[in-house]
Design an enzyme around this catalytic site. Structure first.
Site, PDB file in Angstrom:
ATOM      1  CE  LYS A  97      63.617  21.021  -5.877  1.00  8.11           C
ATOM      2  NZ  LYS A  97      62.266  21.263  -6.378  1.00  8.11           N
TER       3      LYS A  97
HETATM    4  O1  G3P Z   1      59.161  24.634  -4.846  1.00  2.00           O
HETATM    5  C1  G3P Z   1      58.480  23.536  -4.326  1.00  2.00           C
HETATM    6  C2  G3P Z   1      57.119  23.511  -4.868  1.00  2.00           C
HETATM    7  O2  G3P Z   1      57.071  23.069  -6.171  1.00  2.00           O
HETATM    8  C3  G3P Z   1      56.096  22.918  -3.991  1.00  2.00           C
HETATM    9  O3  G3P Z   1      55.059  23.818  -4.035  1.00  2.00           O
HETATM   10  O4  G3P Z   1      52.805  24.677  -3.688  1.00  2.00           O
HETATM   11  O5  G3P Z   1      53.184  22.224  -4.058  1.00  2.00           O
HETATM   12  O6  G3P Z   1      53.859  23.306  -1.940  1.00  2.00           O
HETATM   13  P1  G3P Z   1      53.657  23.476  -3.400  1.00  2.00           P
END
Ligand code: G3P
Length: 272
Positions: A97
Site C-alpha cells: 500500500k
Molecule cells: O480503508 C481505509 C480505512 O481503513 C479508513 O477508514 O473509517 O478510518 O476513514 P476510516
C-alpha cells in the site's frame, strides 16, 4: 464485486473468512496499532511481525495489503520489497500500500513520491494498492503508474465535505451519494458531491480509458455505501467488520425468522 475486510484484528478477520465470501484484507498503520494494543491489553506478548503473519495465514493467499511508512520513493520502494520478502513465505499475494502522495503539508517536496514509488514497484511486478485517494485524477495517475488497486476513501471524503460546509453528523451516518442541497446549491469539493460520487466518477474514468486498475471503495462506514459501490460497478469494496455484519441484517429478516421458527411443526423438524 470483491469483498475485502478492512481490519487488522485477528478475530474479526478469522470470523469474516469463515463466511466464505471474503476475497482479501486491507490494513493500514492505524488498524495494525489498534489490533496490537487490543492483544497487549489482553496480556498477550505479541510483536507486529508475528501478528501480520497470523493475518496472512488466515487470508490463505488472498490479497493482503500492507502499507509502507516511508515518504520518499527511494525509501518506499525498498520498504515495499522488504515487506514482500519478509512475508512471502506466508503468501504470494502481498499488496504494497503506497500513499498516492506522501506530502504531509501543502508545500512539500514529497508530492510526487507516491506516484514514483507505485511506478517503481509495479515495474518490479509487485502488486500495489494506491491509498488515500480523494480525486479521480489522483486515481488516474496511480493507474497510469501501474497500481493494481486505487483505494478511494469514501467516508473520509464525506467527512471532508461535512467539515468544509460546517455540517454536523456522525461518522457512520449515511451521506447521500447525490450530495446535499443547501440553499439551491449541491455541496461539493471540486465537482465531487459525496464519497460514493468519488467512487462512481473514478470507476467511470478508469473504464473510459480501458485502465486495468481496480477501484477499491474504502473508508466505508455503512451498508448503503457498499450497495452503491456495487451498483456503480466498483471492482472491490473493503469493509470494516462492523459494516460487514450490518450487511446481513434486516429487522424483517429477524421478525420472519422468529415466526418461521415458532410455526415449524414438530414433525416437520424431524423429517429424515
Ligand atoms: O480503508 C481505509 C480505512 O481503513 C479508513 O477508514 O473509517 O478510518 O476513514 P476510516
Amino acid at each position: 464485486m470483491k469483498i475485502f475486510v478492512d481490519s487488522a484484528d485477528i478475530e474479526e478477520i478469522k470470523e469474516a473468512y469463515e463466511w466464505g465470501i471474503v476475497n482479501g484484507v486491507t490494513t493500514n498503520p492505524s488498524l495494525i496499532k489498534q489490533a496490537l494494543e487490543k492483544r497487549k491489553e489482553k496480556g498477550e506478548n505479541i510483536d507486529v511481525k508475528t501478528h501480520i503473519s497470523e493475518i496472512l495465514k488466515i487470508a490463505r493467499s488472498t490479497p493482503v495489503s500492507l502499507e509502507v511508512t516511508e515518504k520518499k520513493a527511494k525509501d518506499m520502494i525498498p520498504q515495499g520489497i522488504m515487506l514482500y520478502r519478509t512475508f512471502k513465505s506466508y503468501s504470494k499475494n502481498i499488496v504494497i500500500k503506497i500513499p498516492v502522495s506522501p506530502a504531509m503539508k501543502e508545500e512539500s517536496k514529497n508530492d510526487y513520491e507516491g506516484i514514483k514509488a507505485i511506478k517503481g514497484l509495479s515495474e518490479r511486478k509487485m502488486l500495489v494498492n494506491a491509498t488515500l485517494v480523494f480525486t479521480p485524477e489522483q486515481a488516474l495517475l496511480a493507474a497510469k503508474a501501474g497500481a493494481t488497486y486505487v483505494s478511494m476513501f469514501a467516508g473520509r471524503m464525506d467527512d471532508y465535505l461535512k467539515e468544509k460546509h460546517g455540517l454536523k453528523a456522525k461518522k457512520e451516518e449515511y451521506y447521500p451519494m447525490e450530495g446535499i442541497n443547501e440553499k439551491g446549491r449541491i455541496l461539493e469539493d471540486d465537482g465531487i458531491v459525496s464519497g460514493m460520487d468519488l467512487v462512481a466518477q473514478t470507476v467511470e474514468l478508469l473504464k473510459q480509458h480501458g485502465l486495468k486498475t481496480e477501484v477499491l471503495a474504502a473508508s466505508l462506514r455503512n451498508k448503503r455505501q457498499v450497495r452503491e459501490a456495487a451498483l456503480v460497478g466498483c471492482h472491490a469494496a473493503t469493509i470494516p467488520f462492523k459494516v460487514l455484519k450490518e450487511l446481513v441484517m434486516h429487522p424483517k429478516t429477524i421478525e420472519g425468522m422468529k415466526k418461521f421458527s415458532e410455526d415449524a411443526p414438530e414433525d416437520y423438524k424431524k423429517i429424515k
